[in-house]
Scaffold this motif. Structure first.
Motif, PDB file in Angstrom:
ATOM      1  N   TYR A 168       0.851  -1.180   0.000  1.00 24.00           N
ATOM      2  CA  TYR A 168       0.000   0.000   0.000  1.00 24.00           C
ATOM      3  C   TYR A 168       0.889   1.232   0.000  1.00 24.00           C
ATOM      4  O   TYR A 168       1.908   1.271   0.685  1.00 24.00           O
ATOM      5  N   PRO A 169       0.525   2.249  -0.723  1.00 24.31           N
ATOM      6  CA  PRO A 169       1.341   3.467  -0.745  1.00 24.31           C
ATOM      7  C   PRO A 169       1.207   4.231   0.569  1.00 24.31           C
ATOM      8  O   PRO A 169       0.254   4.060   1.315  1.00 24.31           O
ATOM      9  N   SER A 170       2.181   5.071   0.861  1.00 29.00           N
ATOM     10  CA  SER A 170       2.127   5.906   2.051  1.00 29.00           C
ATOM     11  C   SER A 170       1.141   7.047   1.840  1.00 29.00           C
ATOM     12  O   SER A 170       0.999   7.565   0.748  1.00 29.00           O
ATOM     13  N   ILE A 171       0.460   7.432   2.915  1.00 27.73           N
ATOM     14  CA  ILE A 171      -0.500   8.521   2.839  1.00 27.73           C
ATOM     15  C   ILE A 171      -0.220   9.494   3.979  1.00 27.73           C
ATOM     16  O   ILE A 171       0.585   9.221   4.858  1.00 27.73           O
ATOM     17  N   THR A 172      -0.919  10.604   3.970  1.00 26.48           N
ATOM     18  CA  THR A 172      -0.778  11.584   5.044  1.00 26.48           C
ATOM     19  C   THR A 172      -1.838  11.316   6.110  1.00 26.48           C
ATOM     20  O   THR A 172      -2.805  10.590   5.877  1.00 26.48           O
ATOM     21  N   ALA A 173      -1.667  11.921   7.275  1.00 31.53           N
ATOM     22  CA  ALA A 173      -2.625  11.750   8.365  1.00 31.53           C
ATOM     23  C   ALA A 173      -3.993  12.309   7.981  1.00 31.53           C
ATOM     24  O   ALA A 173      -5.031  11.745   8.348  1.00 31.53           O
ATOM     25  N   GLU A 174      -4.008  13.391   7.225  1.00 33.40           N
ATOM     26  CA  GLU A 174      -5.277  13.977   6.794  1.00 33.40           C
ATOM     27  C   GLU A 174      -6.023  13.045   5.848  1.00 33.40           C
ATOM     28  O   GLU A 174      -7.243  12.888   5.936  1.00 33.40           O
ATOM     29  N   GLN A 175      -5.301  12.416   4.936  1.00 38.62           N
ATOM     30  CA  GLN A 175      -5.925  11.468   4.016  1.00 38.62           C
ATOM     31  C   GLN A 175      -6.454  10.256   4.774  1.00 38.62           C
ATOM     32  O   GLN A 175      -7.499   9.703   4.439  1.00 38.62           O
ATOM     33  N   CYS A 176      -5.744   9.860   5.812  1.00 39.88           N
ATOM     34  CA  CYS A 176      -6.159   8.722   6.630  1.00 39.88           C
ATOM     35  C   CYS A 176      -7.512   8.980   7.277  1.00 39.88           C
ATOM     36  O   CYS A 176      -8.435   8.171   7.163  1.00 39.88           O
ATOM     37  N   THR A 177      -7.635  10.101   7.955  1.00 32.56           N
ATOM     38  CA  THR A 177      -8.896  10.397   8.637  1.00 32.56           C
ATOM     39  C   THR A 177     -10.027  10.686   7.647  1.00 32.56           C
ATOM     40  O   THR A 177     -11.174  10.362   7.911  1.00 32.56           O
ATOM     41  N   VAL A 228      -5.457   7.235  13.101  1.00 33.52           N
ATOM     42  CA  VAL A 228      -4.004   7.413  13.114  1.00 33.52           C
ATOM     43  C   VAL A 228      -3.454   6.846  14.413  1.00 33.52           C
ATOM     44  O   VAL A 228      -3.928   7.181  15.502  1.00 33.52           O
ATOM     45  N   HIS A 229      -2.467   5.972  14.308  1.00 39.01           N
ATOM     46  CA  HIS A 229      -1.779   5.405  15.461  1.00 39.01           C
ATOM     47  C   HIS A 229      -0.354   5.948  15.467  1.00 39.01           C
ATOM     48  O   HIS A 229       0.318   5.930  14.439  1.00 39.01           O
ATOM     49  N   PRO A 230       0.116   6.423  16.621  1.00 35.25           N
ATOM     50  CA  PRO A 230       1.420   7.090  16.659  1.00 35.25           C
ATOM     51  C   PRO A 230       2.608   6.179  16.405  1.00 35.25           C
ATOM     52  O   PRO A 230       3.676   6.649  16.038  1.00 35.25           O
ATOM     53  N   GLY A 231       2.475   4.910  16.589  1.00 32.57           N
ATOM     54  CA  GLY A 231       3.596   4.006  16.395  1.00 32.57           C
ATOM     55  C   GLY A 231       4.338   3.776  17.700  1.00 32.57           C
ATOM     56  O   GLY A 231       3.871   4.141  18.775  1.00 32.57           O
ATOM     57  N   GLY A 232       5.494   3.201  17.601  1.00 28.84           N
ATOM     58  CA  GLY A 232       6.279   2.890  18.789  1.00 28.84           C
ATOM     59  C   GLY A 232       7.718   3.287  18.591  1.00 28.84           C
ATOM     60  O   GLY A 232       8.046   4.051  17.684  1.00 28.84           O
ATOM     61  N   SER A 250       1.160   5.079  11.731  1.00 29.48           N
ATOM     62  CA  SER A 250       0.437   4.322  10.715  1.00 29.48           C
ATOM     63  C   SER A 250      -1.043   4.662  10.782  1.00 29.48           C
ATOM     64  O   SER A 250      -1.527   5.212  11.757  1.00 29.48           O
ATOM     65  N   CYS A 251      -1.726   4.314   9.725  1.00 27.63           N
ATOM     66  CA  CYS A 251      -3.171   4.524   9.623  1.00 27.63           C
ATOM     67  C   CYS A 251      -3.828   3.158   9.567  1.00 27.63           C
ATOM     68  O   CYS A 251      -3.483   2.333   8.730  1.00 27.63           O
ATOM     69  N   LYS A 252      -4.762   2.915  10.460  1.00 28.56           N
ATOM     70  CA  LYS A 252      -5.499   1.650  10.471  1.00 28.56           C
ATOM     71  C   LYS A 252      -6.897   1.900   9.933  1.00 28.56           C
ATOM     72  O   LYS A 252      -7.614   2.759  10.417  1.00 28.56           O
ATOM     73  N   PHE A 253      -7.269   1.130   8.906  1.00 25.18           N
ATOM     74  CA  PHE A 253      -8.556   1.282   8.248  1.00 25.18           C
ATOM     75  C   PHE A 253      -9.573   0.283   8.788  1.00 25.18           C
ATOM     76  O   PHE A 253      -9.196  -0.763   9.331  1.00 25.18           O
ATOM     77  N   PRO A 254     -10.860   0.584   8.646  1.00 24.97           N
ATOM     78  CA  PRO A 254     -11.907  -0.314   9.147  1.00 24.97           C
ATOM     79  C   PRO A 254     -11.866  -1.726   8.529  1.00 24.97           C
ATOM     80  O   PRO A 254     -12.279  -2.677   9.167  1.00 24.97           O
ATOM     81  N   SER A 310      -3.494  -1.654   7.182  1.00 33.62           N
ATOM     82  CA  SER A 310      -2.903  -0.393   7.669  1.00 33.62           C
ATOM     83  C   SER A 310      -1.868   0.094   6.670  1.00 33.62           C
ATOM     84  O   SER A 310      -1.317  -0.687   5.892  1.00 33.62           O
ATOM     85  N   GLU A 311      -1.649   1.383   6.694  1.00 34.50           N
ATOM     86  CA  GLU A 311      -0.680   2.024   5.799  1.00 34.50           C
ATOM     87  C   GLU A 311       0.245   2.899   6.604  1.00 34.50           C
ATOM     88  O   GLU A 311      -0.144   3.448   7.634  1.00 34.50           O
ATOM     89  N   ARG A 312       1.448   3.028   6.104  1.00 35.20           N
ATOM     90  CA  ARG A 312       2.431   3.902   6.721  1.00 35.20           C
ATOM     91  C   ARG A 312       2.055   5.358   6.435  1.00 35.20           C
ATOM     92  O   ARG A 312       1.605   5.689   5.340  1.00 35.20           O
ATOM     93  N   ILE A 313       2.254   6.211   7.395  1.00 35.62           N
ATOM     94  CA  ILE A 313       1.953   7.641   7.213  1.00 35.62           C
ATOM     95  C   ILE A 313       3.249   8.373   6.952  1.00 35.62           C
ATOM     96  O   ILE A 313       4.243   8.174   7.654  1.00 35.62           O
ATOM     97  N   THR A 314       3.223   9.235   5.945  1.00 35.94           N
ATOM     98  CA  THR A 314       4.416  10.017   5.613  1.00 35.94           C
ATOM     99  C   THR A 314       4.419  11.329   6.347  1.00 35.94           C
ATOM    100  O   THR A 314       3.399  11.873   6.689  1.00 35.94           O
TER     101      THR A 314
END
Length: 69
Positions: free
Chosen positions: A32-41, A47-51, A57-61, A65-69
């Motif tokens: 999956y391509p990387s997206i922005t936090a705005e595109q995710c919501t 949006v999950h902050p990661g560790g 990352s962005c978790k979809f219903p 999940s996709e990496r956020i740039t």
């Protein structure tokens, strides 16, 4: 005998080329391509902050999940 050997070699080469093409297409489709936090919501994801070792990352219903740039 020689014709049978050449035919077998050509068949094996074509099979390996076909398998690697299918593998490359599958790998491309699975990423999956990387997206922005705005595109995710905007697409209904959260949006999950990661560790410490992973970035945000962005978790979809639907479960992916996709990496956020």
């Amino acid at each position: 005998m020689r014709t049978r050997r050449l035919f077998g070699l050509a068949l094996a080469t074509a099979t390996l080329a076909g398998l690697s093409a299918v593998g490359a297409a599958t790998a491309q489709a699975a990423t999956y391509p990387s997206i922005t936090a705005e595109q995710c919501t905007a697409q209904g994801g959260t949006v999950h902050p990661g560790g410490p070792y992973t970035g945000p990352s962005c978790k979809f219903p639907d479960g992916h999940s996709e990496r956020i740039t």
